[in-house]
Design an enzyme around this catalytic site. Structure first.
Site, PDB file in Angstrom:
ATOM      1  N   HIS A   1      74.737 -45.571  50.101  1.00 23.15           N
ATOM      2  CA  HIS A   1      73.897 -44.647  50.404  1.00 23.15           C
ATOM      3  C   HIS A   1      72.718 -44.787  50.588  1.00 23.15           C
ATOM      4  CE1 HIS A   1      74.022 -42.509  46.871  1.00 23.15           C
ATOM      5  NE2 HIS A   1      72.814 -42.044  47.709  1.00 23.15           N
TER       6      HIS A   1
ATOM      7  N   ASP B   1      79.171 -47.752  44.952  1.00 22.33           N
ATOM      8  CA  ASP B   1      78.168 -47.492  46.178  1.00 22.33           C
ATOM      9  C   ASP B   1      76.865 -48.694  45.456  1.00 22.33           C
ATOM     10  OD1 ASP B   1      75.875 -46.613  47.291  1.00 22.33           O
ATOM     11  OD2 ASP B   1      76.721 -44.069  46.365  1.00 22.33           O
TER      12      ASP B   1
ATOM     13  N   SER C   1      69.149 -41.809  43.205  1.00 25.56           N
ATOM     14  CA  SER C   1      70.701 -43.205  43.256  1.00 25.56           C
ATOM     15  C   SER C   1      69.745 -44.159  43.962  1.00 25.56           C
ATOM     16  CB  SER C   1      70.338 -42.369  44.860  1.00 25.56           C
ATOM     17  OG  SER C   1      72.064 -41.174  44.638  1.00 25.56           O
TER      18      SER C   1
HETATM   19  N1  ARG Z   1      76.055 -37.410  46.727  1.00 23.25           N
HETATM   20  C1  ARG Z   1      75.167 -38.916  46.577  1.00 23.25           C
HETATM   21  C2  ARG Z   1      73.845 -37.826  47.103  1.00 23.25           C
HETATM   22  O1  ARG Z   1      73.544 -36.234  47.111  1.00 23.25           O
HETATM   23  C3  ARG Z   1      75.498 -39.462  47.638  1.00 23.25           C
HETATM   24  C4  ARG Z   1      75.656 -39.678  49.291  1.00 23.25           C
HETATM   25  C5  ARG Z   1      76.377 -40.405  49.832  1.00 23.25           C
HETATM   26  N2  ARG Z   1      77.626 -40.420  49.975  1.00 23.25           N
HETATM   27  C6  ARG Z   1      78.124 -39.229  50.631  1.00 23.25           C
HETATM   28  N3  ARG Z   1      79.672 -39.348  51.023  1.00 23.25           N
HETATM   29  N4  ARG Z   1      77.467 -38.794  52.018  1.00 23.25           N
HETATM   30  O2  ARG Z   1      73.150 -38.658  47.748  1.00 23.25           O
HETATM   31  N1  GLU Z   2      73.440 -38.996  45.441  1.00 29.83           N
HETATM   32  C1  GLU Z   2      72.143 -38.843  45.332  1.00 29.83           C
HETATM   33  C2  GLU Z   2      70.988 -39.691  45.882  1.00 29.83           C
HETATM   34  O1  GLU Z   2      70.559 -40.154  46.959  1.00 29.83           O
HETATM   35  C3  GLU Z   2      71.990 -38.699  43.564  1.00 29.83           C
HETATM   36  C4  GLU Z   2      72.769 -37.788  43.078  1.00 29.83           C
HETATM   37  C5  GLU Z   2      71.924 -36.558  42.753  1.00 29.83           C
HETATM   38  O2  GLU Z   2      71.792 -35.818  43.227  1.00 29.83           O
HETATM   39  O3  GLU Z   2      72.359 -36.755  41.194  1.00 29.83           O
HETATM   40  O4  GLU Z   2      69.916 -39.403  45.278  1.00 29.83           O
END
Ligand code: ARG
Ligand code: GLU
Length: 720
Positions: free
Chosen positions: A85, A221, A655
């Site tokens: 991502h 990921d 991330s």
């Molecule tokens: N929650 C993760 C972050 O905050 C992954 C985001 C990307 N994945 C998604 N399904 N949108 O960035």
């Molecule tokens: N998916 C998040 C990022 O893009 C990390 C998840 C979080 O916020 O801990 O940094």
């Protein structure tokens, strides 16, 4: 004295028991504050192995990837890992219906096939220095807050200018502990970063937005890049003759995996936390701002979904936008829920009652801190209406892509409107806008935006008071008699920003007179109206309040540290390099439910549903599963693990961060947090706050067995 108490506590082994995973620590201070505890928890390396200026250390392998993620170097040829991502934008930009790397994945089978990404940078910390004395020392206590801020800015500028004379590194000074401490940061910035590999979205985004922020998770990921430098080994702009970067250190990768209770740490770039706010701020975020933004985002998401469902071209076009909107949306829901469950506001209030008592307890603290919380209260009460109006500007006004696109033309149109125009400048603006324009039209689907505009405008009219709205919103009532459709037909029927040909030729010609005519374009005018409203009705009136809150927060931070001299405080995340550490552990998200700490390929097969986009399993992966062909990537019982949960305190920006074991070897990539614990940005909960890591063995398995890119695994230093 502070130090002595700290040492005594460490000596008593108290920290071992008190420690609960909370904290994002400054690498340079690990030796002083954390090393003993980390080792007591199982770490077998030293703080010096993690951060050192005298020899290569782990920090030489950690980078800020782009502007929002972390990455790590895993070979002596500059090979870099981050999340899927995090590389998503790049993968998407290289994708088209003919070359759909999002769907099919991408693997460069040799260096020549690696794809350049103009604009993408990777930033590496070279060193940091405490400059608090130079920034804050000698400040006259009689200064007003504004004078104080000006003086600090001046001190920083002097320091930076001086440092820049002696280095070609990027130099900046950053505030920590809300302005109680300052560090000078020396960075190296790399500019030629090429895409090496990415799994298909069915792996890299498996579970999609349905599983996002949630455990149990089965997402592969990760994506792979490579840093290139000039022939002299120095960072350089993209050039075909550039060569792979030879890092001072690259992370060894362990195939040994983790088990429950194992020590782990995360080394990366957490973006923002707010752990030391007063209760009024927590209430504003969790109970007012989040719920409003959640609703506004739902409107957009539903429309994206409707159009993407049956049209693969639209789905590709909106994949990145949808992921971004959905991600924040779900995070806010989790955060607000978590704060409610913890009674976060009540807890802060309890603390505040104790704080007031302490502040009143002697003349010195009374003089400094009495009245602080009341001042906060007054400020936050007033700030609320501006915050909510600002939410509408970003989520509603700028939620319309056409208006957001028009906003990018502002500097050029402003220049064209000047009496003494600088035609050279206009040309430069126009040139820059050409690529932005191409990017916009590549991923723009007008029917979506049109429907979004209608829906958002209806909400704007309904929810925001007439005397506190941008002019163009009121225009709907005045000029279009409240008929939103008439308004949007006018906007979409008239705006030249919807015509790729016209905009392109306008930019190529860069004729000031024609550019000036954009001033009358409805999309442009609406943007200007939105911006004016923000500037005059929101930002300006709020400025004094925010400034006042900033200084109150600085004092409050200082006071909290004074009140608890024996406690170790970590600074809120500020996009600087940090170390978080904890243990591999599951958790209980709800009554009668317990989540194990790891997931496996078996779980992917359980989730499989060919009819649901998020749960489609790649045929090849299924085959490997059925043949049990996991090679050396299986665990002791022969299972292939996919992800694990641990109590490392992380946030957005983490991330792509490496998750490391007791020996400092990479065991996975951090990519998310468990939903029940996402309020950890405001309040960490040892029971619920867990970071989510993709097991490095799954990553290597996908590269090797699934994609046939074994050469990449061979490039790494594998610990078997
Ligand atoms: N929650 C993760 C972050 O905050 C992954 C985001 C990307 N994945 C998604 N399904 N949108 O960035
Ligand atoms: N998916 C998040 C990022 O893009 C990390 C998840 C979080 O916020 O801990 O940094």
């Amino acid at each position: 004295m502070k130090r002595l108490i700290l040492m005594a506590l460490i000596g008593l082994g108290l920290f071992g028991r008190l420690f609960a995973g909370e904290g994002m620590w400054i690498p340079m201070l690990l030796k002083q504050l954390n090393e003993k505890e980390m080792q007591a928890m199982g770490m077998r390396i030293t703080a010096d192995d993690i951060y050192s200026l005298n020899h290569s250390s782990l920090k030489d392998a950690i980078v800020l990837f782009g502007r929002g993620c972390t990455g790590e170097i895993v070979s002596d040829q500059g090979l870099l890992l981050t999340n899927h991502h995090c590389g998503f934008g790049q993968i998407q930009k290289h994708s088209s219906v003919e070359h759909d790397y999002l769907t099919n994945g991408f693997w460069a089978m040799n260096r020549a096939e690696e794809l350049p990404n103009p604009g993408l940078t990777v930033t590496m910390l070279v060193k940091m220095e405490d400059v608090t004395q130079a920034v804050l020392g000698g400040l006259d206590p009689g200064l007003t807050e504004a004078q104080r801020a000006a003086k600090i800015a001046e001190n920083i500028k002097i320091l930076v200018d001086l440092a820049k004379k002696e280095t070609d590194l990027d130099v900046s000074v950053r505030a920590f502990y809300h302005g109680n401490q300052y560090f000078m940061i020396f960075n190296q910035i790399f500019k030629d970063i090429r895409l090496v590999g990415a799994p298909p979205s069915n792996i890299g985004k498996f579970g999609g937005d349905t599983d996002n922020w949630m455990w149990p998770r089965h997402t592969g990921d990760f994506s792979v890049f490579r840093i290139y430098v000039g022939k002299d080994g120095k960072p350089a702009e993209y050039h075909p003759d550039n060569v792979p970067y030879k890092p001072a250190y690259h992370l060894p990768v362990s195939l040994k995996g983790v088990t429950e209770g194992d020590f782990t740490f995360v080394f990366g770039y957490p973006a923002r936390t707010n752990e030391y706010l007063p209760s009024d701020a927590i209430r504003l975020i969790a109970e007012a701002s989040n719920p409003q933004k959640i609703k506004l985002r739902e409107t957009r998401l539903a429309i994206f979904k409707k159009y993407s469902a049956n049209d693969s071209r639209v789905r590709i076009q909106y994949a990145d936008k949808d992921a971004g909107v959905a991600n924040g949306w779900k995070k806010m829901i989790g955060e607000s829920k978590g704060i409610r469950r913890l009674d976060g506001v009540g807890r802060k209030q309890d603390f505040e009652a104790r704080f007031e008592k302490w502040a009143e307890s002697n003349a010195e603290t009374r003089e400094k801190y009495a009245g602080l919380l009341n001042a906060f209260k007054t400020n936050y009460k007033e700030i609320e209406k501006y915050t909510l109006a600002a939410d509408y500007i970003t989520e509603c006004g700028l939620g319309i892509e056409l208006i957001r696109f028009a906003s990018q033309f502002r500097p050029m149109v402003d220049e064209a409107n000047k009496a003494a125009q600088d035609t050279k400048k206009i040309k430069e603006f126009a040139e820059k806008l050409q690529s932005a324009t191409a990017a916009f039209f590549k991923d723009y689907y007008q029917p979506i935006d049109y429907e979004v505009a209608n829906a958002l405008m209806l909400i704007y009219l309904d929810q925001q008071p007439e005397n506190f709205r941008p002019d163009f919103v009121n225009e709907v009532q005045q000029k279009f008699k409240g008929d939103v459709k008439k308004w949007s037909d006018y906007l979409f029927g008239k705006s030249v920003f919807l015509s790729p040909e016209k905009i392109k030729s306008l930019l190529e010609e860069a004729n000031p007179k024609k550019i000036k005519s954009l001033t009358k374009d409805p999309a442009y005018q609406y943007y200007v109206s939105l911006a004016n409203f923000y500037e005059t009705q929101v930002r300006k009136p709020m400025q004094a309040l925010t400034a006042s809150n900033d200084s109150l927060q600085r004092l409050y931070m200082q006071a909290q540290m004074e009140m608890n001299p024996e406690k170790r405080f970590y600074p809120d995340a500020n996009f600087t390099l940090r170390v978080a550490y904890g243990k591999v552990e599951g958790f209980s998200p709800a009554d009668a439910v317990y989540y194990e700490y790891y997931t496996s390929l078996k779980g992917i097969m359980e989730k499989e549903n060919p009819l649901v986009y998020d749960y489609v399993v790649e045929p090849k992966l299924k085959e490997l599963y059925q043949q049990h062909d996991f090679g050396e990537y299986a665990d002791a019982s022969g299972e292939l693990r996919v992800a694990f949960a641990a109590s490392n305190h992380t946030t957005g920006g983490n991330s792509g961060s490496p998750v490391l074991n007791a020996d400092g070897q990479m065991v996975g990539l951090n990519f998310d947090r468990c939903w029940e614990g996402t309020m950890s940005d405001l309040m960490y909960d040892p029971q619920m706050s867990r970071n989510i890591t993709v097991d490095i063995r799954y990553v290597l398995f996908i590269m090797d067995k699934f994609a046939g890119a074994r050469h990449l695994v061979d490039e790494m230093t594998i610990v078997r």
